[in-house]
Design an enzyme around this catalytic site. Structure first.
Site, PDB file in Angstrom:
ATOM      1  N   LYS A  41       0.593  -0.831   0.410  1.00 55.93           N
ATOM      2  CA  LYS A  41      -0.139  -0.016   0.098  1.00 55.93           C
ATOM      3  C   LYS A  41       0.877   1.347   0.232  1.00 55.93           C
ATOM      4  CE  LYS A  41      -4.416  -1.773   1.708  1.00 55.93           C
ATOM      5  NZ  LYS A  41      -5.358  -1.496   2.315  1.00 55.93           N
ATOM      6  N   ARG A  90     -17.737   6.099  11.929  1.00 55.99           N
ATOM      7  CA  ARG A  90     -18.198   7.292  11.603  1.00 55.99           C
ATOM      8  C   ARG A  90     -19.603   7.298  11.222  1.00 55.99           C
ATOM      9  NH1 ARG A  90     -12.752   8.041   7.949  1.00 55.99           N
ATOM     10  NH2 ARG A  90     -14.118   5.930   7.707  1.00 55.99           N
ATOM     11  N   SER A 128      -8.019  10.111   6.848  1.00 54.34           N
ATOM     12  CA  SER A 128      -7.065  10.634   6.794  1.00 54.34           C
ATOM     13  C   SER A 128      -6.911  10.801   5.034  1.00 54.34           C
ATOM     14  CB  SER A 128      -5.999   9.146   7.474  1.00 54.34           C
ATOM     15  OG  SER A 128      -6.163   8.902   8.381  1.00 54.34           O
TER      16      SER A 128
END
Ligand code: PNS
Length: 170
Positions: A41, A90, A128
Site C-alpha cells: 500500500k 463514523r 486521513s
C-alpha cells in the site's frame, strides 16, 4: 489485565483517531495503538514516521502504547494477549465493511472481541485520506490533526516527497 488494540494505517493520525484511542483507554487497562504495515500500500508517511507521530500524539495517555504489525491482526492480538479490537464507527457507510472484518476476525480468533465506538459527531466526516487531499490543495486542516502532524503534512506535501519506504506513494 484487559488489553485492547486500536489498529489502523494512521497516515496520518487525526484527532478523530485520538478521540477513539482516548475513549478506549477509559474502557481497558491497556490500549495498544497498532500501525498496520502493508508494503503493497502507498503511504504518505513511512511506517517509522507514522509510529513516531502516534507516540507523540498518545504521550499523555498513561495506559496507551504504540506498536506495529504485519500479517493478520488476530495473530498480533494472540501474540500480545489482546482481548479486544476497538474500531471507531463514523457512519452507516463504515458499518458494512467493519462488520465484515469483525466477523472474519471472529472466525479466525473467537476469543478476540471487536468493540465499536461511535465517532464523536465533530469528527464524523474525518478521514486521513481527506485530510491529505484537502491539505494538498491548500485547505485548512488545523482543526483536524495535532499541530505537529499539520507541520509534517505541510512539509511533506510541499516537498512533493512520499515516504522513503513506500515506492509510488502519493
Ligand atoms: O486505517 P485502516 O486503513 O482502515 O486500517 C486497516 C487495518 C490495518 C485495521 C486492516 O487493514 C487490518 O486489520 N489489517 C490486518 C490484516 C488482517 O488481519 N486482515 C484480515 C481482516 S478481516
Amino acid at each position: 489485565m484487559r488489553r485492547a488494540v486500536c489498529p489502523g494505517s494512521f497516515d496520518p493520525v487525526t484527532l478523530g483517531h485520538l478521540d477513539i484511542v482516548g475513549r478506549a483507554s477509559q474502557l481497558f487497562d491497556e490500549v495498544v495503538v497498532a500501525v498496520g504495515v502493508n508494503p503493497s500500500k502507498s503511504r504518505l508517511f513511512s511506517d517509522e514516521e507514522r509510529i513516531a507521530m502516534l507516540e507523540r500524539a498518545c504521550a499523555d495517555f498513561d495506559n496507551v502504547t504504540v506498536s506495529s504489525f504485519s500479517g493478520l491482526l488476530t495473530e498480533f492480538c494472540r501474540r500480545e494477549g489482546i482481548i479486544a479490537i476497538v474500531k471507531g464507527l463514523r457512519a452507516v457507510s463504515d458499518f458494512d465493511y467493519e462488520l465484515q472484518m469483525a466477523q472474519m476476525n471472529a472466525s479466525l480468533a473467537a476469543e478476540v472481541e471487536t468493540v465499536f465506538i461511535p465517532t464523536a459527531p465533530e469528527y464524523s466526516f474525518l478521514a486521513s485520506s481527506l485530510v491529505k487531499e484537502v491539505a494538498g490543495l491548500g485547505g485548512d486542516v488545523s482543526a483536524l490533526v495535532p499541530d505537529f502532524v499539520l507541520q509534517a503534512l505541510v512539509a511533506r506535501l510541499t516537498s512533493g516527497d512520499a515516504a522513503a519506504d513506500e515506492p509510488g506513494a502519493p
